[in-house]
Design a protein around this motif. Structure first.
Motif, PDB file in Angstrom:
ATOM      1  N   GLN A 197       0.655  -1.195   0.062  1.00  0.00           N
ATOM      2  CA  GLN A 197       0.026  -0.128   0.017  1.00  0.00           C
ATOM      3  C   GLN A 197       0.841   1.114  -0.156  1.00  0.00           C
ATOM      4  N   GLY A 217     -15.844  -4.595  11.012  1.00  0.00           N
ATOM      5  CA  GLY A 217     -16.012  -4.208   9.604  1.00  0.00           C
ATOM      6  C   GLY A 217     -14.977  -3.034   9.486  1.00  0.00           C
ATOM      7  N   VAL A 218     -15.035  -2.323  10.687  1.00  0.00           N
ATOM      8  CA  VAL A 218     -14.266  -0.927  10.396  1.00  0.00           C
ATOM      9  C   VAL A 218     -12.676  -1.487  10.539  1.00  0.00           C
ATOM     10  N   GLU A 278     -11.481  -4.007   9.471  1.00  0.00           N
ATOM     11  CA  GLU A 278     -10.947  -4.773   8.115  1.00  0.00           C
ATOM     12  C   GLU A 278     -10.797  -3.595   7.316  1.00  0.00           C
ATOM     13  N   ARG A 279     -11.302  -2.729   7.202  1.00  0.00           N
ATOM     14  CA  ARG A 279     -11.262  -1.613   6.313  1.00  0.00           C
ATOM     15  C   ARG A 279      -9.833  -0.700   6.703  1.00  0.00           C
ATOM     16  N   ARG A 300      -4.415  -2.019  11.428  1.00  0.00           N
ATOM     17  CA  ARG A 300      -5.212  -3.077  11.671  1.00  0.00           C
ATOM     18  C   ARG A 300      -4.216  -4.081  12.699  1.00  0.00           C
ATOM     19  N   ALA A 318     -13.167   6.325  11.468  1.00  0.00           N
ATOM     20  CA  ALA A 318     -14.033   5.321  10.468  1.00  0.00           C
ATOM     21  C   ALA A 318     -15.229   4.807  11.283  1.00  0.00           C
TER      22      ALA A 318
END
Length: 170
Positions: free
Chosen positions: A84, A111-112, A114-115, A121, A162
């Motif tokens: 990235q 979910g947040v 994972e984004r 993360r 997020a």
């Protein structure tokens, strides 16, 4: 030829350990990476490392396998972060003063998480899901203590932003 029975014994021990520990290793990885395919790949890498270790004469334990699995996941996050970074330069979000102890909806929080970027993360998962102390997180991520503390602050801010952004969509 006298080493063949020893090799056979170690192979049988590895197969027995595999049968016993596979669900734990896969479950550990699956709950942290959010992808069944990735968890399967990392589980396979973990047990390939076990085969190499057995061939070199090492005795294995379930704890050793979980540690290898954790390291494989951290390595994956590092690779993903490098990829990235090579694609774009990311400005860290501004720090916010709101407290971290807010009540979180678990599914939305996952979910947040994972984004988020892999570096964020990884830091949050190791620190808050695995409940590792910051010095251990720093060691696993290959960073200094101060760099890891700063990363965790930025990761928490990114998560918070997020998460709150998602709550305005509800």
């Amino acid at each position: 030829m006298s080493s063949e029975p020893e090799y056979t014994d170690r192979s049988a021990a590895l197969l027995a350990l595999y049968d016993r520990v596979l669900p734990d290793v896969y479950g550990y990885l699956r709950s942290r990476c959010g992808s069944a395919t990735l968890a399967e790949d990392l589980t396979a890498e973990t047990f390939l490392a076990a085969v190499v270790a057995v061939r070199s004469g090492r005795d294995l334990t379930p704890g050793w396998l979980v540690t290898v699995a954790r390291n494989k996941l951290v390595d994956h996050w590092r690779r993903e972060a490098r990829e990235q970074r090579s694609l774009r330069l990311v400005e860290p979000p501004p720090e916010q003063d709101d407290p971290w102890d807010a009540q979180l909806d678990v599914l939305r929080a996952r979910g947040v998480l994972e984004r988020l970027g892999p570096h964020h993360r990884a830091a949050l998962t190791l620190r808050y899901v695995d409940d590792l102390p910051v010095p251990e997180v720093a060691r696993l991520l290959g960073r200094t203590l101060h760099a890891t503390e700063a990363l965790i602050v930025r990761a928490r801010a990114a998560f918070r932003s997020a998460y709150e952004e998602g709550s305005s969509d509800d």
